[in-house]
Design a protein around this motif. Structure first.
Motif, mmCIF file in Angstrom:
data_model
loop_
_atom_site.group_PDB
_atom_site.id
_atom_site.type_symbol
_atom_site.label_atom_id
_atom_site.label_comp_id
_atom_site.label_asym_id
_atom_site.label_seq_id
_atom_site.Cartn_x
_atom_site.Cartn_y
_atom_site.Cartn_z
ATOM 1 N N MET A 158 0.828 -1.205 0.000
ATOM 2 C CA MET A 158 0.000 0.000 0.000
ATOM 3 C C MET A 158 0.869 1.264 0.000
ATOM 4 O O MET A 158 0.651 2.163 -0.765
ATOM 5 N N TYR A 159 1.863 1.295 0.886
ATOM 6 C CA TYR A 159 2.751 2.458 0.968
ATOM 7 C C TYR A 159 4.133 2.064 0.451
ATOM 8 O O TYR A 159 5.131 2.199 1.131
ATOM 9 N N ASP A 160 4.171 1.574 -0.779
ATOM 10 C CA ASP A 160 5.419 1.070 -1.316
ATOM 11 C C ASP A 160 6.071 1.997 -2.335
ATOM 12 O O ASP A 160 7.077 1.664 -2.928
ATOM 13 N N SER A 161 5.462 3.194 -2.530
ATOM 14 C CA SER A 161 6.076 4.153 -3.455
ATOM 15 C C SER A 161 5.855 5.569 -2.929
ATOM 16 O O SER A 161 4.910 5.825 -2.180
ATOM 17 N N PHE A 162 6.723 6.466 -3.336
ATOM 18 C CA PHE A 162 6.579 7.859 -2.925
ATOM 19 C C PHE A 162 5.290 8.452 -3.476
ATOM 20 O O PHE A 162 4.639 9.269 -2.823
ATOM 21 N N GLU A 163 4.907 8.030 -4.681
ATOM 22 C CA GLU A 163 3.669 8.533 -5.282
ATOM 23 C C GLU A 163 2.457 8.122 -4.443
ATOM 24 O O GLU A 163 1.559 8.927 -4.204
ATOM 25 N N ALA A 164 2.428 6.877 -3.978
ATOM 26 C CA ALA A 164 1.319 6.413 -3.135
ATOM 27 C C ALA A 164 1.267 7.203 -1.831
ATOM 28 O O ALA A 164 0.185 7.556 -1.346
ATOM 29 N N ILE A 165 2.434 7.493 -1.278
ATOM 30 C CA ILE A 165 2.489 8.259 -0.029
ATOM 31 C C ILE A 165 2.023 9.696 -0.278
ATOM 32 O O ILE A 165 1.244 10.242 0.510
ATOM 33 N N ARG A 166 2.461 10.309 -1.365
ATOM 34 C CA ARG A 166 2.005 11.677 -1.698
ATOM 35 C C ARG A 166 0.485 11.722 -1.855
ATOM 36 O O ARG A 166 -0.161 12.644 -1.369
ATOM 37 N N GLU A 167 -0.074 10.734 -2.535
ATOM 38 C CA GLU A 167 -1.524 10.678 -2.713
ATOM 39 C C GLU A 167 -2.233 10.523 -1.370
ATOM 40 O O GLU A 167 -3.257 11.161 -1.124
ATOM 41 N N ASP A 168 -1.673 9.681 -0.498
ATOM 42 C CA ASP A 168 -2.254 9.475 0.824
ATOM 43 C C ASP A 168 -2.208 10.769 1.644
ATOM 44 O O ASP A 168 -3.196 11.137 2.296
ATOM 45 N N ILE A 169 -1.090 11.456 1.601
ATOM 46 C CA ILE A 169 -0.952 12.710 2.343
ATOM 47 C C ILE A 169 -1.959 13.731 1.828
ATOM 48 O O ILE A 169 -2.654 14.383 2.627
ATOM 49 N N ALA A 170 -2.056 13.888 0.515
ATOM 50 C CA ALA A 170 -2.991 14.862 -0.062
ATOM 51 C C ALA A 170 -4.427 14.538 0.335
ATOM 52 O O ALA A 170 -5.200 15.437 0.704
ATOM 53 N N LYS A 171 -4.780 13.266 0.310
ATOM 54 C CA LYS A 171 -6.132 12.851 0.701
ATOM 55 C C LYS A 171 -6.385 13.150 2.174
ATOM 56 O O LYS A 171 -7.417 13.719 2.538
ATOM 57 N N ARG A 172 -5.449 12.779 3.031
ATOM 58 C CA ARG A 172 -5.617 13.001 4.478
ATOM 59 C C ARG A 172 -5.715 14.489 4.805
ATOM 60 O O ARG A 172 -6.545 14.898 5.618
ATOM 61 N N LEU A 173 -4.877 15.308 4.185
ATOM 62 C CA LEU A 173 -4.910 16.741 4.483
ATOM 63 C C LEU A 173 -6.167 17.393 3.918
ATOM 64 O O LEU A 173 -6.733 18.291 4.533
ATOM 65 N N GLY A 174 -6.612 16.953 2.746
ATOM 66 C CA GLY A 174 -7.866 17.458 2.189
ATOM 67 C C GLY A 174 -9.034 17.162 3.115
ATOM 68 O O GLY A 174 -9.877 18.027 3.390
ATOM 69 N N GLU A 175 -9.084 15.926 3.618
ATOM 70 C CA GLU A 175 -10.145 15.551 4.567
ATOM 71 C C GLU A 175 -10.008 16.323 5.870
ATOM 72 O O GLU A 175 -11.006 16.751 6.450
ATOM 73 N N ALA A 176 -8.785 16.500 6.341
ATOM 74 C CA ALA A 176 -8.559 17.207 7.601
ATOM 75 C C ALA A 176 -9.036 18.654 7.522
ATOM 76 O O ALA A 176 -9.545 19.206 8.497
ATOM 77 N N ALA A 177 -8.876 19.274 6.360
ATOM 78 C CA ALA A 177 -9.281 20.678 6.203
ATOM 79 C C ALA A 177 -10.799 20.827 6.096
ATOM 80 O O ALA A 177 -11.339 21.864 6.460
#
Length: 189
Positions: free
Chosen positions: A1-20
Motif C-alpha cells: 500500500m505504501y510502497d512508493s513515494f507517489e502512493a504516499i504523496r496521494e495518501d498525504i494529499a487525501k488526508r490533508l484534504g479531509e482534515a481541512a
C-alpha cells in the motif's frame, strides 16, 4: 500500500484534504510550532495540494504572528491514531491580514467563528477566568454589523510546505519516508 513515494504523496494529499474539510478527521487539529520553540494546537482550514500550502486562521494580535511575520520556519505535526500515521511537515509560514486570501477566509467563516476576533488579544491578562469576549457576545452569534471591528484582528497563517516526513507505525516494522518537491527518500524510523 505504501510502497512508493507517489502512493504516499496521494495518501498525504487525501488526508490533508479531509482534515481541512471534516472536523471529525483525526488530522483536523494538528500541532503548529514556530521558530521561537512555541507550539499550539490549531484547526486546519485549508490545504492546497497543488501549491503545497496549509491554511490556518489566527488572531493578528497573537504572539505567533510577530514570530512568523512575512516568512519564518514553521513545523506542523499531524497524527492519525487509527491509521498509525504521523506527518511532520516543515515549511515557511507567513501571516496575511489584508490579502484576497484573508478576505476570502473571513467571508467563508461563520459569524459564530468570527466573534472570536472581537475580544481581547491572545495573552491578555485577566483577574478572573475569561474568554476575552465582550459580555454581550458571550454565547451569542453576533450580527454582521456587530462583527465589523473583528475583521481587523483576523489573519491567516499560510505554510508553504517544503518537506513532508511521513511515518507509518506497524508492528511488522515501521516505515518512514522524507518527501520534497524534488523527490523522496526512505529513511530509518
Amino acid at each position: 500500500m505504501y510502497d512508493s513515494f507517489e502512493a504516499i504523496r496521494e495518501d498525504i494529499a487525501k488526508r490533508l484534504g479531509e482534515a481541512a474539510s471534516d472536523r471529525k478527521s483525526p488530522m483536523h487539529t494538528p500541532v503548529v510550532a514556530t521558530a521561537d520553540a512555541d507550539a499550539r494546537v490549531m484547526v486546519l482550514r485549508g490545504w492546497d495540494a497543488d501549491s503545497g500550502t496549509l491554511r490556518f486562521h489566527t488572531d493578528a494580535r497573537a504572539p505567533k504572528c510577530s514570530a512568523i511575520g512575512s516568512g519564518a520556519p514553521v513545523g506542523v505535526v499531524f497524527y492519525d491514531r487509527e491509521a498509525k500515521i504521523q506527518l511532520r511537515l516543515h515549511g515557511t509560514g507567513r501571516i496575511e491580514t489584508d490579502s484576497a486570501a484573508a478576505d476570502r477566509a473571513w467571508e467563508e467563516s461563520s459569524n459564530f467563528s468570527r466573534r472570536c476576533y472581537l475580544g481581547e488579544g491572545p495573552g491578555a491578562v485577566s483577574d478572573e477566568p475569561t474568554s476575552g469576549l465582550p459580555d454581550w457576545a458571550e454565547g451569542e452569534e453576533p450580527s454582521e454589523q456587530e462583527l465589523g471591528p473583528a475583521r481587523e484582528n483576523f489573519a491567516i497563517l499560510l505554510v508553504e510546505v517544503q518537506t513532508m516526513d511521513w511515518f507509518h507505525l506497524a508492528n511488522t516494522g515501521h516505515c518512514r519516508a522524507l518527501l520534497t518537491a524534488d523527490g523522496g527518500q526512505w529513511i530509518a524510523p
